[in-house]
Motif scaffolding. Structure first.
Motif, PDB file in Angstrom:
ATOM      1  N   VAL A  78       0.828  -1.223   0.000  1.00  0.00           N
ATOM      2  CA  VAL A  78       0.000   0.000   0.000  1.00  0.00           C
ATOM      3  C   VAL A  78       0.854   1.261   0.000  1.00  0.00           C
ATOM      4  N   LEU A 136      -5.760  -2.468  -1.768  1.00  0.00           N
ATOM      5  CA  LEU A 136      -6.741  -2.361  -0.670  1.00  0.00           C
ATOM      6  C   LEU A 136      -7.954  -3.243  -0.947  1.00  0.00           C
ATOM      7  N   MET A 150      -3.919  -5.220   8.769  1.00  0.00           N
ATOM      8  CA  MET A 150      -4.383  -3.935   8.224  1.00  0.00           C
ATOM      9  C   MET A 150      -4.308  -2.840   9.286  1.00  0.00           C
TER      10      MET A 150
END
Length: 585
Positions: free
Chosen positions: A492, A503, A525
């Motif tokens: 990311v 994502l 996450m």
């Protein structure tokens, strides 16, 4: 005493007969006299009868059988080397029967003495053939040659692995005059033994012995560049022989005993060294550039893998070929750089068994384009492995190399492209792909690809995402899925559309059928959002953290899906649509 009812007396007496006879032969040979000058006719007849007497009393069977077989094979070897006058005698076919029967029934021998029994029988065969099957110098008896070679080639197809081992070794031990005119036929038979097929995939020991036999035969027949392919190693057959040996460098067969393919790879490495040095000594022009490159690259890969003993063996073979004194091996890629990176002094001083000494040296070869792919292929298996010392030192060495090329965008691009090529070539090959995902996670987490984050949708990131998606598609392997989650979280940091797609993958994994994968994804996450805060707008940050930490991700899927969709809205990612399969309501 050779017929004593006591096994140990009988066994010792047969061995003593063998050794005393051979000692007398050596004594006679000093004066150019035959051994029979020291033995009367009665002794010669008794020595000849030992085998038949034991056979008639069935003493090759039962518990003492394997000891007696070994002893009589030693007797056969020593009587043959002593040049006993038995040529054309019926006893020779009796001895031949014993050797063949022993090799054919190796699977019935206890596993701890099997190798010794095989070696004794093979040594007896070599001595017997050399002494009794030659009609005139360099010429075999055609009938015996035909029968022996055909029978041994047929035994190579036995459903018993140990029988294949025995007869492969037997063919490897045959003297040159028996191989004359039959070389291609014998090599083809042994080549078939080294191939892996579904029914004999676990026959690693047979493949190992087949390779050893090929190398031994090459030494026996020698090299003649313009010779006939049925007589010697020559221009016509050398590429075929190399192809067999190189093909076995990819044997990673696993069974209940572990990585049994390692035995095959070890034998292939030794055989490659023996053949290459043999050619280097006599006909170096037969070593073609592309073959030498393949040999050195395969050895470099093995020298960067995870099993200490085989890594050390690969490094020994690599350095032996590189620093060959008598006659330098032609076409070694990057020879000059290699001699600086791995100097001759390293041969004796470096212990390649020790990860702390091996990996700092092997990672230096990543800077050489020819070797980079193969070194990386071996290195990712070590970095993503399980052995703590191997993982620690290989990871440290890889990071040191990466640190050194951070200021060189071209080198970094080249490294990234090679890494993706390794991934692409090994998609769904769990032996490589799972450790490769762990390696990628380490590289991303340690900022090794920070230079790529300055460009939106960098090709490296786009390709890596596509490969990761392909790797985990329909996968039920928890270890692989958890490793891929870590890679997605590391990705990311790359800006552009690719971030949204990464994502989306993570949000899909939040609704994975396995509760463990859902919980792992949420936990990783959470750490990702803390590390890369630019992924989430400041106004939504607290709510995203709250949803990730407060939701019971192992709850029922409909409940979890609701929370996941909330996250989609907060992160600006389109909600995944539930696909209704045809035929379901």
């Amino acid at each position: 005493m050779t017929l004593s009812p006591d096994l140990h007396t009988r066994h010792g007496a047969v061995l003593a007969c063998a050794e005393v006879t051979y000692a007398l032969y050596k004594l006679a040979a000093q004066e150019n006299r035959p051994v029979t000058d020291y033995l009367d006719n009665k002794a010669v007849q008794h020595l000849k009868q030992i085998h038949q007497q034991l056979y008639d009393r069935q003493l090759y069977r039962g518990l003492g059988g394997e000891l007696m077989r070994q002893a009589v094979c030693t007797l056969v070897e020593n009587l043959s080397r002593s040049r006993m006058p038995f040529k054309g005698d019926a006893v020779i076919s009796g001895w031949q029967w014993l050797i063949d029967d022993t090799l054919r029934h190796l699977h019935l021998v206890s596993s701890n003495s099997r190798e010794q029994v095989k070696d004794t029988a093979v040594s007896a065969l070599a001595a017997l053939c050399s002494e009794y099957y030659m009609m005139e110098p360099g010429q075999a008896d055609p009938a015996i040659q035909e029968e022996l070679i055909q029978q041994y080639l047929a035994e190579l197809q036995s459903p018993e692995e140990m029988t294949r081992c025995g007869f492969s070794s037997a063919l490897g031990s045959l003297p040159g005059f028996l191989l004359k005119g039959r070389l291609q036929q014998v090599l083809a038979g042994l080549r078939a033994v080294t191939q892996t097929s579904p029914k004999d995939v676990s026959f690693a020991e047979a493949r190992r012995d087949g390779l050893k036999a090929i190398a031994r035969i090459c030494q026996t027949v020698g090299v003649k560049a313009e010779g006939a392919p049925d007589e010697a190693v020559c221009r016509e057959n050398v590429a075929q022989i190399y192809a067999v040996l190189l093909g076995c460098m990819d044997d990673y067969t696993m069974d209940s005993r572990g990585d049994v393919g390692a035995w095959v790879r070890e034998a292939a490495m030794t055989s490659l060294m023996d053949l290459t040095l043999l050619l280097g000594r006599s006909q170096p022009e037969l070593i073609e550039a592309h073959i030498c490159e393949q040999v050195m690259c395969c050895l470099a890969q093995q020298a960067s893998e995870k099993i200490d003993r085989f890594r050390a063996h690969a490094a020994h073979v690599f350095l032996t070929i590189l620093h060959c004194d008598s006659s330098p091996i032609p076409h070694v890629p990057h020879r000059g750089e290699l001699e600086k990176l791995l100097p001759r002094s390293d041969v004796a001083s470096v212990n390649w068994n020790v990860p702390a000494q091996a990996f700092p040296r092997v990672t230096q070869l990543l800077g050489l384009p020819t070797y980079r792919y193969h070194i990386l292929l071996g290195l990712v298996v070590s970095v993503g492995g399980l052995t703590e010392s191997t993982v620690r030192h290989s990871t440290h060495s890889l990071f040191e190399y990466m640190k050194g090329i951070q200021s060189d965008p071209q080198a970094l691009e080249s490294f990234g492209a090679t890494l993706l090529q390794v991934f692409e070539d090994n998609l769904l090959n769990d032996r490589v792909s799972v450790p490769l995902l762990k390696t990628l996670d380490q590289l991303l987490a340690n900022g090794c690809f920070d230079i790529f984050t300055t460009e939106e949708n960098h090709p490296f990131c786009v390709k890596l995402l596509a490969l990761c998606k392909e790797e985990i598609k329909k996968s039920k392997d928890v270890q692989k899925l958890r490793s891929s989650i870590a890679v997605f979280c590391g990705m990311v940091q790359f800006p552009g559309d690719v971030r949204t797609k990464v994502l989306l993958q993570l949000l899909l994994l939040l609704c994975h059928p396995f509760p463990l994968i859902r919980k792992t994804t949420a936990s990783q996450m959470y750490e990702m959002v803390l590390t890369y805060s630019e992924v989430v707008g400041t106004d939504a940050l607290d709510e995203v953290m709250a949803v990730l930490s407060d939701t019971a991700w192992d709850a029922e899927l409909p409940v979890v899906r609701e929370q996941r969709n909330r996250l989609c809205d907060l992160l600006g990612v389109p909600r995944p649509q539930l696909v209704i399969k045809p035929g379901t309501r």
